[in-house]
Design an enzyme around this catalytic site. Structure first.
Site, PDB file in Angstrom:
ATOM      1  N   THR A  34     -50.895  37.616 -17.318  1.00  0.00           N
ATOM      2  CA  THR A  34     -51.416  38.469 -18.221  1.00  0.00           C
ATOM      3  C   THR A  34     -51.494  38.631 -19.360  1.00  0.00           C
ATOM      4  O   THR A  34     -50.455  36.807 -19.403  1.00  0.00           O
ATOM      5  CB  THR A  34     -50.316  39.736 -17.825  1.00  0.00           C
ATOM      6  N   ASP A  50     -55.258  43.229 -20.683  1.00  0.00           N
ATOM      7  CA  ASP A  50     -56.230  42.566 -20.137  1.00  0.00           C
ATOM      8  C   ASP A  50     -56.465  43.233 -19.216  1.00  0.00           C
ATOM      9  O   ASP A  50     -56.040  43.811 -19.222  1.00  0.00           O
ATOM     10  CB  ASP A  50     -56.198  41.050 -20.093  1.00  0.00           C
ATOM     11  N   ARG A  52     -56.817  42.435 -16.001  1.00  0.00           N
ATOM     12  CA  ARG A  52     -56.719  41.249 -14.343  1.00  0.00           C
ATOM     13  C   ARG A  52     -54.862  41.914 -13.223  1.00  0.00           C
ATOM     14  O   ARG A  52     -54.204  41.585 -14.294  1.00  0.00           O
ATOM     15  CB  ARG A  52     -57.366  39.794 -14.333  1.00  0.00           C
ATOM     16  N   LYS A  66     -53.399  48.039 -18.287  1.00  0.00           N
ATOM     17  CA  LYS A  66     -51.551  47.890 -18.610  1.00  0.00           C
ATOM     18  C   LYS A  66     -51.091  48.170 -19.711  1.00  0.00           C
ATOM     19  O   LYS A  66     -50.084  47.569 -20.500  1.00  0.00           O
ATOM     20  CB  LYS A  66     -51.142  46.055 -18.675  1.00  0.00           C
ATOM     21  N   GLY A  80     -45.949  41.271 -15.628  1.00  0.00           N
ATOM     22  CA  GLY A  80     -45.062  41.023 -14.940  1.00  0.00           C
ATOM     23  C   GLY A  80     -45.560  41.649 -14.162  1.00  0.00           C
ATOM     24  O   GLY A  80     -46.522  41.525 -13.179  1.00  0.00           O
ATOM     25  N   SER A 162     -48.860  35.365 -19.391  1.00  0.00           N
ATOM     26  CA  SER A 162     -48.784  33.950 -19.118  1.00  0.00           C
ATOM     27  C   SER A 162     -49.952  33.788 -20.426  1.00  0.00           C
ATOM     28  O   SER A 162     -50.318  31.799 -20.529  1.00  0.00           O
ATOM     29  CB  SER A 162     -49.842  33.922 -17.789  1.00  0.00           C
ATOM     30  N   ASP A 199     -55.901  31.357 -19.746  1.00  0.00           N
ATOM     31  CA  ASP A 199     -55.197  31.657 -19.119  1.00  0.00           C
ATOM     32  C   ASP A 199     -55.835  32.110 -17.320  1.00  0.00           C
ATOM     33  O   ASP A 199     -56.633  33.177 -17.830  1.00  0.00           O
ATOM     34  CB  ASP A 199     -53.786  32.347 -19.218  1.00  0.00           C
ATOM     35  N   SER A 202     -55.197  35.753 -16.839  1.00  0.00           N
ATOM     36  CA  SER A 202     -55.443  37.056 -17.331  1.00  0.00           C
ATOM     37  C   SER A 202     -57.187  36.566 -17.000  1.00  0.00           C
ATOM     38  O   SER A 202     -57.772  35.481 -16.612  1.00  0.00           O
ATOM     39  CB  SER A 202     -55.377  36.877 -18.823  1.00  0.00           C
TER      40      SER A 202
END
Length: 268
Positions: A34, A50, A52, A66, A80, A162, A199, A202
């Protein structure tokens, strides 16, 4: 006497060795991905995330939410485990609603932060919810980070997930005091883009949530970073002859017999 002697217990060592010799793998934690950010500007707070959702190395949802509702003046980004972030924020939102009815006052951001960190500290990090809490109350705009173990920080800008290091690099290079709304939105969106592009956990789109004393603007899919390259037509119209007709049989309605009434069922 033995239970009070102290030291370490190695009772399960032989069991674990036996299981390992039979090919049983110990459970491992799933890697989550994330990028969530928040930044304080002159008149309020901008939260961004984001969209995803991953299940290991599989993309489970390309357009999830999110940024979670806490109160009319407070929202929270979650990183998480999706179930943990959704249920923890929903629980605190419910408690704040009851608190508002009991006190007759608008919920304060520090109250939401205290409820969240107390719950997470109680479970010592086993509730996998890394949160960025933002809101505006009678004391002005506030931004907090809440770690899964219950520790908190109050910061002018924050990143988690992340992709947080990529987003933090953007903030450290572009943040300044007393930014305008447009500058804060552009900076937050750029920070999410850096996480999406660098990343693997994400991806997809950018969601923004702008919180001010006048209200909240939840900008769902503010930027479509990985949109589809085609537009599906719905309903789909197929031209005549697309599917070949192999056999045709026409039955006139005069030859159709209609039987009315119920049909009895055979029972043993």
């Amino acid at each position: 006497m033995g239970s009070n002697a102290g030291g370490f217990s190695f009772e399960l060592v032989k069991r674990n060795e036996l299981l390992a010799s039979k090919g049983v793998q110990p459970p491992r934690a799933w890697k989550t991905g994330t990028t969530i950010v928040g930044v304080v500007y002159k008149d309020g707070v901008v939260l961004a995330a984001d969209t995803r959702s991953t299940s290991g190395s599989t993309v489970a949802d390309k357009n999830c939410e999110k940024i979670h509702y806490i109160a009319p003046n407070i929202y929270c980004c979650g990183a998480g485990t999706a179930a943990d972030t959704m249920n923890v924020t929903a629980m605190v939102s419910s408690n704040l609603e009851l608190h508002k009815y009991a006190t007759g006052r608008q919920a304060r951001v520090v109250t939401a932060m205290t409820l969240l960190k107390s719950h997470l500290f109680r479970y010592q990090g086993h509730v996998s919810a890394a949160l960025i809490l933002g809101g505006v109350d009678l004391h002005g705009p506030h931004l907090f980070t809440i770690f899964p173990h219950g520790s908190t920080d109050a910061l002018p800008y924050a990143t988690m997930g992340s992709g947080s290091l990529n987003a933090m690099a953007v903030f450290e290079a572009g943040y300044k005091d007393d930014m305008t709304r447009e500058e804060a939105m552009a900076l937050a969106a750029r920070a999410i883009r850096s996480g999406v592009y660098n990343d693997l956990g994400s991806g997809s789109n950018v969601d923004l949530c702008v919180i001010t004393a006048d209200g909240v603007d939840y900008l769902r899919n503010y930027e479509l970073l990985q949109g589809k390259t085609y537009t599906r037509q719905f309903p789909v119209h197929y031209p005549p002859g697309t599917a070949p007709v192999l056999k045709e049989k026409v039955i006139p309605l005069s030859e159709v017999t209609v039987v009315e009434g119920a049909v009895s069922m055979e029972t043993e």
